[in-house]
Design a protein around this motif. Structure first.
Motif, PDB file in Angstrom:
ATOM      1  N   ALA A 135       0.822  -1.214   0.000  1.00 17.28           N
ATOM      2  CA  ALA A 135       0.000   0.000   0.000  1.00 17.28           C
ATOM      3  C   ALA A 135       0.854   1.261   0.000  1.00 17.28           C
ATOM      4  CB  ALA A 135      -0.927  -0.003   1.226  1.00 17.28           C
ATOM      5  N   LYS A 136       2.063   1.181   0.532  1.00 13.15           N
ATOM      6  CA  LYS A 136       2.898   2.372   0.625  1.00 13.15           C
ATOM      7  C   LYS A 136       3.902   2.472  -0.530  1.00 13.15           C
ATOM      8  CE  LYS A 136       1.121   3.766   4.526  1.00 13.15           C
ATOM      9  NZ  LYS A 136       0.440   5.035   4.731  1.00 13.15           N
ATOM     10  N   GLY A 137       3.750   1.616  -1.530  1.00 14.08           N
ATOM     11  CA  GLY A 137       4.566   1.778  -2.726  1.00 14.08           C
ATOM     12  C   GLY A 137       5.895   1.032  -2.745  1.00 14.08           C
ATOM     13  N   VAL A 138       6.009  -0.033  -1.936  1.00 17.56           N
ATOM     14  CA  VAL A 138       7.202  -0.870  -2.046  1.00 17.56           C
ATOM     15  C   VAL A 138       6.884  -1.989  -3.041  1.00 17.56           C
ATOM     16  CG1 VAL A 138       8.880  -2.287  -0.816  1.00 17.56           C
ATOM     17  CG2 VAL A 138       7.798  -0.372   0.341  1.00 17.56           C
ATOM     18  N   GLY A 139       7.547  -1.965  -4.174  1.00 23.34           N
ATOM     19  CA  GLY A 139       7.253  -2.937  -5.229  1.00 23.34           C
ATOM     20  C   GLY A 139       7.708  -4.330  -4.836  1.00 23.34           C
ATOM     21  N   CYS A 140       7.071  -5.340  -5.445  1.00 21.80           N
ATOM     22  CA  CYS A 140       7.471  -6.733  -5.187  1.00 21.80           C
ATOM     23  C   CYS A 140       8.962  -6.902  -5.470  1.00 21.80           C
ATOM     24  CB  CYS A 140       6.690  -7.673  -6.099  1.00 21.80           C
ATOM     25  SG  CYS A 140       4.911  -7.475  -6.022  1.00 21.80           S
ATOM     26  N   GLU A 141       9.359  -6.285  -6.604  1.00 22.05           N
ATOM     27  CA  GLU A 141      10.729  -6.439  -7.085  1.00 22.05           C
ATOM     28  C   GLU A 141      11.746  -5.858  -6.102  1.00 22.05           C
ATOM     29  OE1 GLU A 141      11.081  -3.989 -10.478  1.00 22.05           O
ATOM     30  OE2 GLU A 141      13.138  -4.577 -10.914  1.00 22.05           O
ATOM     31  N   THR A 142      11.345  -4.824  -5.357  1.00 22.20           N
ATOM     32  CA  THR A 142      12.284  -4.153  -4.466  1.00 22.20           C
ATOM     33  C   THR A 142      12.885  -5.136  -3.465  1.00 22.20           C
ATOM     34  OG1 THR A 142      10.939  -2.178  -4.706  1.00 22.20           O
ATOM     35  CG2 THR A 142      12.541  -2.183  -2.913  1.00 22.20           C
ATOM     36  N   CYS A 143      12.068  -6.047  -2.956  1.00 27.82           N
ATOM     37  CA  CYS A 143      12.585  -7.032  -1.996  1.00 27.82           C
ATOM     38  C   CYS A 143      12.879  -8.374  -2.656  1.00 27.82           C
ATOM     39  CB  CYS A 143      11.585  -7.244  -0.863  1.00 27.82           C
ATOM     40  SG  CYS A 143      11.223  -5.740   0.045  1.00 27.82           S
ATOM     41  N   HIS A 144      12.036  -8.779  -3.600  1.00 30.42           N
ATOM     42  CA  HIS A 144      12.154 -10.142  -4.127  1.00 30.42           C
ATOM     43  C   HIS A 144      12.997 -10.226  -5.388  1.00 30.42           C
ATOM     44  CE1 HIS A 144       9.390 -11.758  -1.184  1.00 30.42           C
ATOM     45  NE2 HIS A 144       8.542 -10.784  -1.435  1.00 30.42           N
ATOM     46  N   MET A 166       7.909  -5.629 -13.104  1.00 36.09           N
ATOM     47  CA  MET A 166       9.278  -6.133 -13.015  1.00 36.09           C
ATOM     48  C   MET A 166      10.152  -5.291 -13.947  1.00 36.09           C
ATOM     49  SD  MET A 166       9.667  -8.756 -10.980  1.00 36.09           S
ATOM     50  CE  MET A 166       8.410  -8.987  -9.737  1.00 36.09           C
ATOM     51  N   GLY A 167      11.331  -4.935 -13.479  1.00 33.30           N
ATOM     52  CA  GLY A 167      12.210  -4.100 -14.289  1.00 33.30           C
ATOM     53  C   GLY A 167      11.735  -2.657 -14.336  1.00 33.30           C
ATOM     54  N   TYR A 168      11.138  -2.196 -13.232  1.00 31.98           N
ATOM     55  CA  TYR A 168      10.618  -0.822 -13.166  1.00 31.98           C
ATOM     56  C   TYR A 168      11.745   0.202 -13.249  1.00 31.98           C
ATOM     57  CZ  TYR A 168       9.105   3.389 -10.621  1.00 31.98           C
ATOM     58  OH  TYR A 168       8.864   4.684 -10.223  1.00 31.98           O
ATOM     59  N   GLN A 169      11.537   1.210 -14.079  1.00 32.61           N
ATOM     60  CA  GLN A 169      12.483   2.326 -14.156  1.00 32.61           C
ATOM     61  C   GLN A 169      11.728   3.593 -13.767  1.00 32.61           C
ATOM     62  OE1 GLN A 169      15.699   2.232 -14.825  1.00 32.61           O
ATOM     63  NE2 GLN A 169      15.765   0.040 -15.285  1.00 32.61           N
ATOM     64  N   PRO A 170      12.209   4.329 -12.759  1.00 33.65           N
ATOM     65  CA  PRO A 170      11.496   5.558 -12.393  1.00 33.65           C
ATOM     66  C   PRO A 170      11.546   6.562 -13.545  1.00 33.65           C
ATOM     67  CG  PRO A 170      13.588   5.375 -11.214  1.00 33.65           C
ATOM     68  CD  PRO A 170      13.388   4.080 -11.929  1.00 33.65           C
ATOM     69  N   ALA A 171      10.408   7.261 -13.735  1.00 32.98           N
ATOM     70  CA  ALA A 171      10.344   8.269 -14.797  1.00 32.98           C
ATOM     71  C   ALA A 171      10.960   9.551 -14.270  1.00 32.98           C
ATOM     72  CB  ALA A 171       8.895   8.474 -15.221  1.00 32.98           C
ATOM     73  N   GLY A 172      12.270   9.574 -14.152  1.00 32.76           N
ATOM     74  CA  GLY A 172      12.958  10.748 -13.612  1.00 32.76           C
ATOM     75  C   GLY A 172      13.849  10.350 -12.451  1.00 32.76           C
TER      76      GLY A 172
END
Lengths: 219, 194
Positions: A135-144, A184-190
């Motif tokens: 809910a607070k915006g920690v993506g699955c990928e960030t930890c896993h 998966m493979g998220y790239q921040p837009a900025g």
């Protein structure tokens, strides 16, 4: 009475003190590195499973959303291991005769549980809740990690407390917009930190002082 | 004698600490899906007895919770006002749970179908365009044909949201230029031109 030791024994005695100190330092270094090593944390170690389930195929290849199977991740502390019924949504018709999937069919027929081997096992004295992280915006990928590239599943990170604190101290470096939670493979837009600071404010993520308080995780 | 005593204390305390660590790591309690040797099926959690009603879930509104009216007939209209928030929620859930087979437009050419699953009917056939709203809710709740039910994955609220989004998908495939307000027609095609 003659001396028992030759006078060079003095040097040996002094050197042995230095050596002992060096040895203790080295032992300390080995323990420090060792306690963080993948051997101890069991990171990047594939666990044997009753069915060689491939996230790479299901997520990377088929494009299933994480939540298709891990249905409770947004509502519960626990991102459930899917019940056999969810496997059978597709495998009632696909790979019907595969011997690899026999344990799945047997589980469905007999109403018995498949005994999967737990990959991420936090110590029992840690309170962890998936739903709040999602809910607070920690993506699955960030930890896993890049689960979509794992043919067999392993734990990507150490799950040690210092690793948790990386983010609890600086959430703006890791959070992402909620619509990309399972990407998966998220790239921040900025710039990540700039976007992160905005999201921290928008999602009302608590300050690092609260996030690093002992009883946030040990309660 | 004294040093031996100290050594003994040291060894014992180290052993005690080591044991303590393991006890704290693996406490004798049941976390979700932790197996149990107590019950014969090996599960620590007990399955819910059929017919159990959770507190606050009497679900007396048959139209809302079954998609059918008191006579068992599928309700034709949505039993609530469809808002943009509901449609967006429906889109979100549809994209997670339905697109593997029904694909993002609802024509039924999803990835799992491409790999050999039975082709579901497209939403854009007359039978389904004219189907009552309750039909979609009922199929999600109980399954139909090769499709298993999704009642565990989707709450009644979410099922209605998905049903509403399916309606929106149906309208989207029948839309003509006249459905676009005249003032906004100029914007059409501009996204592609960029």
């Amino acid at each position: 009475m003659s001396q028992i030791f030759h006078h060079t024994a003095n040097y040996i005695a002094k050197m042995s003190l230095v050596l002992l100190a060096a040895l203790l330092l080295f032992a300390g270094w080995v323990m420090d590195r060792g306690s963080r090593s993948d051997f101890v944390t069991r990171a990047e170690m594939v666990r044997e499973q009753p069915v060689p389930f491939s996230h790479a195929h299901h997520v990377g290849g088929m494009g299933l959303d994480c939540r298709y199977c891990h249905t409770s991740v947004e509502k519960s502390s626990f991102a459930n291991i899917p019940p056999t019924k969810i496997c059978m949504n597709c495998h009632s018709q696909i790979w019907l005769t595969s011997p690899t999937l026999e344990p799945v069919r047997a589980s469905f027929r007999d109403n018995t549980s498949i005994r999967w081997t737990r990959v991420h096992d936090l110590p029992d004295f840690v309170y962890f809740n998936h739903s709040i992280h999602v809910a607070k915006g920690v993506g699955c990928e960030t930890c896993h990690g890049r689960v979509d590239k794992m043919a067999l599943t392993w734990q990507q990170n150490s799950l040690q407390m210092e690793w948790c604190l990386n983010c609890h101290r600086n959430p703006e470096r890791y959070v992402r917009p909620r619509e990309f939670i399972t990407t998966m493979g998220y790239q921040p837009a900025g710039d990540q930190e700039e976007i992160g600071r905005k999201l921290v404010a928008e999602y009302h993520i608590q300050n690092p002082r609260t996030l690093t308080s002992c009883n946030t995780c040990h309660r | 004698m004294r040093t031996r005593f100290q050594l003994g204390v040291l060894v014992l305390s180290v052993a005690a600490l080591a044991a303590c660590r393991q006890d704290m790591h693996d406490q004798p309690k049941f976390i979700p899906l932790r197996p149990s040797t107590f019950f014969s099926d090996g599960r620590s959690a007990r399955p819910i007895i059929e017919g159990t009603v959770a507190r606050g879930h009497l679900d007396e509104d048959t139209a809302y919770y079954t998609g059918k009216d008191a006579n068992g007939k599928l309700v034709a209209e949505f039993p609530f006002a469809v808002t943009k928030e509901i449609l967006l929620r429906g889109q979100n859930r549809f994209n997670i749970y339905c697109t593997p087979c029904h694909d993002y437009t609802g024509s039924g050419n999803g990835m799992v179908v491409q790999r050999g699953f039975r082709h579901p009917p497209s939403y854009h056939i007359d039978r389904l365009r004219n189907a009552p709203a309750g039909h979609f809710f009922d199929v999600i709740t109980n399954g139909l044909g090769a499709m298993q039910d999704y009642s565990m994955q989707l709450t009644p609220e979410d099922r209605w949201a998905v049903a509403a989004y399916i309606r929106a998908l149906q309208y989207s495939q029948e839309a003509s230029i006249n459905d676009v307000p005249a003032a906004e027609r100029a914007q059409l095609g501009q996204g592609a031109a960029k």
